[in-house]
Design a protein around this motif. Structure first.
Motif, PDB file in Angstrom:
ATOM      1  N   ARG A   1       0.837  -1.193   0.000  1.00  0.00           N
ATOM      2  CA  ARG A   1       0.000   0.000   0.000  1.00  0.00           C
ATOM      3  C   ARG A   1       0.872   1.243   0.000  1.00  0.00           C
ATOM      4  O   ARG A   1       1.853   1.341   0.724  1.00  0.00           O
ATOM      5  CB  ARG A   1      -0.909   0.011   1.238  1.00  0.00           C
ATOM      6  CG  ARG A   1      -1.890  -1.127   1.295  1.00  0.00           C
ATOM      7  CD  ARG A   1      -2.972  -0.853   2.299  1.00  0.00           C
ATOM      8  NE  ARG A   1      -2.463  -0.551   3.623  1.00  0.00           N
ATOM      9  CZ  ARG A   1      -2.157  -1.461   4.534  1.00  0.00           C
ATOM     10  NH1 ARG A   1      -2.290  -2.736   4.245  1.00  0.00           N
ATOM     11  NH2 ARG A   1      -1.731  -1.117   5.720  1.00  0.00           N
TER      12      ARG A   1
ATOM     13  N   THR B   1       0.927   5.426   0.465  1.00  0.00           N
ATOM     14  CA  THR B   1       0.181   6.576   0.942  1.00  0.00           C
ATOM     15  C   THR B   1       0.202   7.665  -0.105  1.00  0.00           C
ATOM     16  O   THR B   1       0.974   7.647  -1.056  1.00  0.00           O
ATOM     17  CB  THR B   1       0.796   7.128   2.232  1.00  0.00           C
ATOM     18  OG1 THR B   1       2.074   7.682   1.938  1.00  0.00           O
ATOM     19  CG2 THR B   1       0.945   6.046   3.293  1.00  0.00           C
TER      20      THR B   1
ATOM     21  N   SER C   1      -6.697  -0.567   2.576  1.00  0.00           N
ATOM     22  CA  SER C   1      -6.281  -0.466   3.975  1.00  0.00           C
ATOM     23  C   SER C   1      -7.241  -1.241   4.864  1.00  0.00           C
ATOM     24  O   SER C   1      -8.466  -1.105   4.720  1.00  0.00           O
ATOM     25  CB  SER C   1      -6.262   1.002   4.421  1.00  0.00           C
ATOM     26  OG  SER C   1      -6.154   1.081   5.831  1.00  0.00           O
TER      27      SER C   1
ATOM     28  N   ARG D   1     -11.821   5.927   4.427  1.00  0.00           N
ATOM     29  CA  ARG D   1     -10.537   5.907   5.122  1.00  0.00           C
ATOM     30  C   ARG D   1      -9.545   6.861   4.459  1.00  0.00           C
ATOM     31  O   ARG D   1      -9.375   6.856   3.241  1.00  0.00           O
ATOM     32  CB  ARG D   1      -9.994   4.472   5.115  1.00  0.00           C
ATOM     33  CG  ARG D   1      -8.976   4.162   6.212  1.00  0.00           C
ATOM     34  CD  ARG D   1      -7.589   4.545   5.834  1.00  0.00           C
ATOM     35  NE  ARG D   1      -6.586   3.889   6.684  1.00  0.00           N
ATOM     36  CZ  ARG D   1      -5.379   4.373   6.903  1.00  0.00           C
ATOM     37  NH1 ARG D   1      -5.009   5.525   6.346  1.00  0.00           N
ATOM     38  NH2 ARG D   1      -4.531   3.714   7.664  1.00  0.00           N
TER      39      ARG D   1
ATOM     40  N   TYR E   1      -7.129   6.083   1.411  1.00  0.00           N
ATOM     41  CA  TYR E   1      -7.440   4.777   0.829  1.00  0.00           C
ATOM     42  C   TYR E   1      -8.918   4.606   0.464  1.00  0.00           C
ATOM     43  O   TYR E   1      -9.380   3.486   0.276  1.00  0.00           O
ATOM     44  CB  TYR E   1      -7.034   3.654   1.791  1.00  0.00           C
ATOM     45  CG  TYR E   1      -5.552   3.570   2.027  1.00  0.00           C
ATOM     46  CD1 TYR E   1      -4.706   2.943   1.118  1.00  0.00           C
ATOM     47  CD2 TYR E   1      -4.982   4.156   3.157  1.00  0.00           C
ATOM     48  CE1 TYR E   1      -3.342   2.883   1.330  1.00  0.00           C
ATOM     49  CE2 TYR E   1      -3.609   4.099   3.378  1.00  0.00           C
ATOM     50  CZ  TYR E   1      -2.798   3.466   2.455  1.00  0.00           C
ATOM     51  OH  TYR E   1      -1.443   3.416   2.671  1.00  0.00           O
TER      52      TYR E   1
END
Length: 575
Positions: A10, A12, A162, A236, A239
């Motif tokens: 993942r 950011t 996430s 979120r 995400y």
């Protein structure tokens, strides 16, 4: 199985922006060394996104859900306005004495196996109650509910998305602690910057009250402020696109005395629209998807303009069919994103057909409109009525004709033929009488009182250094950009700088478009809205009220890729 080209660890927003800056620096170096640039181009050509595997259209039925049932009897907990044992660190519920819940629901966010199409492999998705889309809630004004949302996603998840969540009910009038603020994410081990601790679940109090509760002479608020078609999805921080793309969305429908959900209602005030959720009242969420060569869902984490798929899902299935009776149906159309716009047409034997448009963004219009097409930006909704009585034994298609080739938004070209998304197979006879109707009047609009306006604010949606900005700034989850006062109204001027399309969503209350590019909006935009679509260098003037609650809320672009790359502001309603 996940395609490494589109999956992996993942990333950011900050990491992606840093990579964008690195790529920008590389491009600048190439500008002063054309020979080197040519050599690099020859060795590493721009990758081309592979096409999804071929699939046969209209081989599976449309998934249609009956309403989700509340928990009852001895399983009903003793809910409280303060966080319970094992719950994440949220603020206390506002107005508990006014809206103590009458019903209790449990919703579990967890991995699940899903089939998008029988010619593609069954695969892992995330779902509310393990469903894609999630279950449909049916609620009523005057009946507050508490929804306990459990996070059962794997903490050791690898790939896009996430495992921390924050669920937003778009666009319920409720306390900020139940709104699904992007920083209010949680899991059993982690929590967001606007929470005080982790937890395995979070209680959301959905008051199901009309806006204007405090100022209305009615004990329930102003019924002209009623909502009808809402949806819930993950929000979120950084995400949202990835979690929604994995499956985290569903419908929440609200009824009242006027839009009662009963076409046989003896109440003379009832509209008696086609009814029966899952029978003649059908929610439809449209989402485009991309699959890798093996047929597995793919997500390009390095695309910051917006992602487009080449497969079109309706309620989680690629190009399904739906068997209908020769009678009236209510369809609730939702553009579930992440980045695509749609222009829908209904066709019969190749010819465009008319339908009745009754609600925009879930809000009933003052009167129905006869339409042959309807355009939706991401997160916009449209309620329409199709009367199949004259098509007995026939076949109709709902198709999209709007061309879009990248995240900028639609090109404006209308393709004919378009892409057929949903097939309607009309039976020859009905199973019973059709007592539904299309009344000449729907819901009265509340007045716009400009004397309430205490401020006019301008918000410019733009692009800067690879990120998406509002008034030249990236989103700061801890800082309110503006702080409107409870009980007041403001005019917000929304502007796009450049050749981009931004469906702007303002949480908490519906607004009214006063002007689009200096003139009155078209009829279908003259009702109450919560998504305001801005095109190339467009400007909207929007009238907004801030009533009944205080706390933190958001405004953002609902192209979910733009949202995750910082095109968002926080606004705090204060006393």
């Amino acid at each position: 199985m996940e395609n490494p080209m589109f999956s992996g660890r993942r990333l950011t927003r900050r990491q992606l922006l840093a990579q964008g800056a690195t790529l920008t620096a590389g491009a600048a170096a190439a500008a002063v060394a054309p020979a080197a640039r040519a050599a690099v181009t020859a060795v590493t050509p721009t990758p081309v996104k592979p096409s999804s595997p071929a699939t046969t259209p209209f081989v599976e039925p449309l998934p249609v859900y009956l309403p989700k049932q509340p928990v009852s009897g001895s399983l009903y907990p003793a809910p409280a306005n303060t966080p319970g044992a094992g719950e994440c660190g949220r603020p206390d519920h506002q107005r508990w004495a006014n809206f103590a819940p009458a019903k209790f629901y449990e919703l579990r966010v967890k991995p699940a196996r899903h089939s998008f199409h029988p010619e593609l492999p069954e695969q892992d998705v995330w779902g509310y109650d393990g469903m894609m889309p999630g279950p449909t809630f049916v609620a009523r004004y005057g009946e507050p509910v508490l929804v306990r949302i459990h996070n059962e996603l794997p903490a050791n998840h690898v790939g896009y998305g996430s495992p921390e969540i924050s669920t937003h009910l778009h666009n319920l009038h409720c306390g900020s602690e139940s709104d699904g603020f992007t920083g209010d994410y949680y899991s059993a081990t982690k929590y967001g910057p606007t929470m005080t601790g982790p937890g395995a679940y979070k209680d959301h109090l959905y008051s199901n009250c009309y806006a204007g509760y405090d100022s209305s002479s009615s004990t329930d608020g102003d019924s002209r402020e009623a909502l009808g078609t809402l949806w819930y999805h993950d929000h979120r921080l950084d995400y949202t696109a990835q979690n929604v793309y994995r499956g985290l969305s569903g419908f929440y429908l609200l009824f009242d005395e006027l839009d009662s959900g009963d076409e046989n209602d003896p109440n003379p005030a009832a509209l008696r629209l086609p009814s029966g959720v899952g029978k003649y009242d059908i929610p439809l969420v449209f989402q485009d998807k991309q699959f890798d060569s093996g047929g597995y869902l793919a997500f390009d984490q390095f695309e910051t303009d917006g992602i487009l798929g080449d497969k079109f899902c309706v309620n989680g299935k690629i190009q399904p069919y739906f068997k209908v009776e020769p009678r009236k149906y209510r369809f609730r159309l939702l553009d579930g994103g992440p980045s695509r716009f749609y222009e829908f047409y209904l066709t019969f034997r190749g010819a465009d057909q008319m339908f009745t448009y009754i609600a925009n963004d879930g809000n009933l219009l003052p009167k129905p409109l006869m339409m042959s097409k309807i355009r939706l930006g991401v997160a916009e909704r449209a309620d329409i009525i199709i009367d199949f009585s004259k098509y007995a034994g026939g076949t109709l298609y709902l198709e999209n004709r709007l061309e879009q080739v990248n995240g900028r938004g639609p090109t404006g070209n209308i393709l004919k033929p378009g892409t057929q998304l949903l097939r309607f197979d009309v039976a020859t006879t009905r199973t019973g009488p059709d007592n539904s109707r299309i009344p000449s009047k729907l819901r009265e609009l509340p007045p716009v009182d400009l004397s309430e306006v205490v401020a006019t604010r301008t918000f410019i949606f733009d692009r800067s250094n690879g990120g998406w900005t509002v008034n030249g700034k990236l989103f700061d989850v801890s800082k309110a950009t503006v702080k409107p006062k409870r009980g007041t109204a403001e005019i917000w001027i929304l502007k796009v700088n450049g050749d981009w399309s931004h469906p702007v969503h303002i949480h908490f209350e519906e607004g009214r478009i006063l002007k689009r590019n200096g003139v009155a909006p078209p009829p279908h935009e003259q009702g109450r809205k919560d998504v305001y679509v801005l095109g190339n260098n467009e400007e909207l003037r929007v009238f907004l009220r801030f009533r009944d609650y205080v706390g933190k809320y958001m405004m953002h672009c609902h192209n979910l890729i733009h949202e995750d790359h910082a095109m968002m502001i926080r606004f705090d309603i204060e006393d």
